[in-house]
Motif scaffolding. Structure first.
Motif, PDB file in Angstrom:
ATOM      1  N   GLN A 148       0.897  -1.229  -0.047  1.00  0.00           N
ATOM      2  CA  GLN A 148      -0.003  -0.003  -0.172  1.00  0.00           C
ATOM      3  C   GLN A 148       0.846   1.154  -0.220  1.00  0.00           C
ATOM      4  O   GLN A 148       0.359   2.172  -0.446  1.00  0.00           O
ATOM      5  CB  GLN A 148      -0.986  -0.007   1.212  1.00  0.00           C
ATOM      6  N   ASN A 149       2.088   1.335   0.573  1.00  0.00           N
ATOM      7  CA  ASN A 149       2.922   2.383   0.681  1.00  0.00           C
ATOM      8  C   ASN A 149       3.678   2.671  -0.864  1.00  0.00           C
ATOM      9  O   ASN A 149       4.422   3.584  -0.873  1.00  0.00           O
ATOM     10  CB  ASN A 149       4.075   2.206   1.614  1.00  0.00           C
ATOM     11  N   GLY A 150       3.558   1.828  -1.636  1.00  0.00           N
ATOM     12  CA  GLY A 150       3.972   1.909  -3.114  1.00  0.00           C
ATOM     13  C   GLY A 150       5.247   1.195  -3.286  1.00  0.00           C
ATOM     14  O   GLY A 150       5.872   0.939  -4.410  1.00  0.00           O
ATOM     15  N   VAL A 201      -1.021  -5.967   1.014  1.00  0.00           N
ATOM     16  CA  VAL A 201      -0.663  -6.159  -0.490  1.00  0.00           C
ATOM     17  C   VAL A 201      -2.103  -6.605  -1.239  1.00  0.00           C
ATOM     18  O   VAL A 201      -2.700  -7.360  -0.575  1.00  0.00           O
ATOM     19  CB  VAL A 201       0.333  -7.458  -0.704  1.00  0.00           C
ATOM     20  N   LYS A 202      -2.227  -5.800  -2.224  1.00  0.00           N
ATOM     21  CA  LYS A 202      -3.529  -6.432  -2.995  1.00  0.00           C
ATOM     22  C   LYS A 202      -3.359  -7.755  -3.671  1.00  0.00           C
ATOM     23  O   LYS A 202      -2.179  -7.954  -4.218  1.00  0.00           O
ATOM     24  CB  LYS A 202      -3.947  -5.176  -4.144  1.00  0.00           C
TER      25      LYS A 202
END
Length: 503
Positions: free
Chosen positions: A325-327, A366-367
């Motif tokens: 999510q933080n890239g 994590v997606k």
């Protein structure tokens, strides 16, 4: 008394005896078709309960228990002085007496300490030295099958040879001496049984540089461990010969005239190269160091290709490259640590509960984290050695096929990974560049240009490897054909026979 050659390899080991005319290969593993080869891995296990902790560990735990009891005594004494009711004082006084009796009851304290230490204890918690001293040993396919069936019962040392030049903490050097002594004793007993005569002398193959980062200090440590292990195994005389030189002694017997040969030996853990003067007239000479034109080597073998193939072709199906999510991407160290079968501290850390928790926490941010379930399965069920073994088989199959489907059903039902020769080629490019640089260094260091080329070792069977090495050398350099697997052990056996005859 017989003298034998021992090719103690990263992936496989062999033993041979040379009678002056022909080689006799010692059968080491009846569970495989080529019984003269045996996996170098060792499975150390326990059938039933784990051994008790060492006495000093028990005593340390007893001291901790006594400290806790002393704190309870002080608390009870405070309660006694603060109590005003005689009956309450009596209760505290009795408690102090009981705690003091418990404090001095050493047999009881030792039993409590052992119970606490053994609670939730696993094989992975045992120091390697204790494991070697108290566990049972299984070699070859029997050991690997035991590991696959019940990994929780023991510990698989995938390649003992890979640790000999590494930084080893207290007790680990002794552990590897004991472990390898068991293997060498097994080899010696097998040879004596099949040759029907005592075996007291061995010439053991060694890489130019053992796997490790400590240079000559690591090499000296590795030789020291092997010498001590050979003595424990019952050999009265042991010497070492660099593996590419041993391979040269084997091919020398097929030559009809003197020639300078470049020998490239690419094994499971190291690559070793030499330029050497060979001649039919020199076959029975013991000391040949003056014929060695140059020699070099590094800790770069086929196992690195196995791990690289996992990183390039299998890890992406296990979540490598996913974004959190933080890239940032999922930590790539998850996957390199997963493959670290030749690094005990790193692999133990990967198998720890904390590491599993870290993976699980990452999955929560994590997606589409489903592929990471496979990574977590490898971590939780300690499947790293099995995965590296699967990658090795894929690499070998791709030597004769364009594409394979690699079944990884022990990780997840119906989990298959399709790998082709292009994938393998791409995963090997960095490795091949380093191999070619090593070949260049050896040729440049030789005072004579090689007249013929001989490639040996398991990786020499790969068309990709053979082509890359030949493309890097003059096009008119003839390629000697020989046995990719047996040339080293045959050369060691020849050298052992020469040594015995020159006593």
């Amino acid at each position: 008394m017989a003298a034998i050659g021992i090719d103690y390899g990263t992936s496989n080991s062999e033993v041979a005896y040379f009678d002056g005319e022909k080689h006799h290969f010692i059968k080491l593993d009846p569970a495989i078709e080529q019984a003269n080869k045996i996996r170098s891995s060792v499975f150390i296990y326990y059938e039933d309960d784990l051994p008790l902790p060492p006495a000093d560990v028990i005593e340390t735990k007893v001291s901790h228990i006594q400290q806790a009891i002393q704190q309870q005594i002080e608390k009870a004494k405070s309660g006694y002085y603060e109590a005003s009711d005689p009956r309450e004082q009596k209760l505290y006084s009795d408690k102090v007496d009981n705690l003091r009796a418990e404090f001095h009851n050493r047999p009881l304290l030792q039993r409590r300490a052992i119970q606490l230490l053994m609670k939730d204890r696993t094989v992975q918690d045992l120091p390697l030295k204790q494991l070697v001293e108290t566990g049972r040993f299984a070699f070859g396919e029997e050991g690997f099958k035991r590991y696959l069936k019940s990994p929780e019962k023991g510990r698989l040392i995938y390649s003992p040879k890979n640790f000999l030049g590494a930084s080893l903490v207290a007790g680990q050097q002794e552990a590897f001496v004991g472990m390898i002594a068991k293997q060498l004793a097994f080899f010696r007993a097998s040879a004596e049984q099949q040759l029907q005569q005592p075996v007291d002398t061995a010439v053991i193959g060694r890489p130019v540089r053992f796997h490790g980062t400590r240079g000559e200090e690591g090499n000296a440590q590795a030789i020291d461990i092997m010498e001590k292990a050979a003595a424990q195994a019952g050999f009265s005389s042991v010497s070492f010969l660099e593996e590419p030189i041993a391979a040269a002694y084997k091919i020398e017997r097929a030559l009809t005239e003197p020639t300078d040969v470049l020998v490239v030996d690419i094994g499971g853990g190291t690559t070793d190269i030499c330029c050497i003067k060979l001649s039919p007239q020199q076959q029975n000479v013991w000391d040949r160091q003056q014929d060695v034109l140059s020699v070099t080597g590094t800790r770069l073998g086929g196992m690195e290709c196995d791990k690289s193939l996992i990183i390039k072709s299998i890890a992406p199906t296990m979540g490598q490259g996913l974004t959190m999510q933080n890239g940032f991407p999922v930590p790539p160290t998850y996957y390199s640590d997963m493959c670290a079968v030749d690094d005990i501290p790193k692999l133990n850390r990967f198998f720890s509960d904390d590491y599993g928790l870290d993976i699980a926490q990452t999955m929560s941010i994590v997606k589409n984290a489903e592929p990471m379930e496979r990574l977590l399965t490898v971590q939780a069920e300690k499947l790293s050695a099995r995965l590296v073994n699967s990658s090795r088989m894929a690499k070998e199959l791709l030597s004769s096929r364009e594409e394979i489907t690699l079944p990884l059903h022990y990780i997840e039902p119906d989990y298959d990974v399709v790998i082709n020769t292009g994938d393998l080629n791409r995963s090997m490019q960095s490795w091949l560049r380093r191999i070619k640089k090593l070949v260049d260094e050896c040729v440049d260091a030789s005072r004579e240009a090689p007249q013929q080329l001989f490639i040996t070792g398991g990786m020499s069977l790969s068309p990709i490897v053979r082509q890359a090495i030949q493309d890097n050398l003059p096009s008119n350099l003839p390629l000697l054909e020989g046995d990719a697997f047996n040339s080293v052990v045959e050369g060691l056996a020849i050298h052992a026979a020469n040594k015995a005859s020159n006593k």
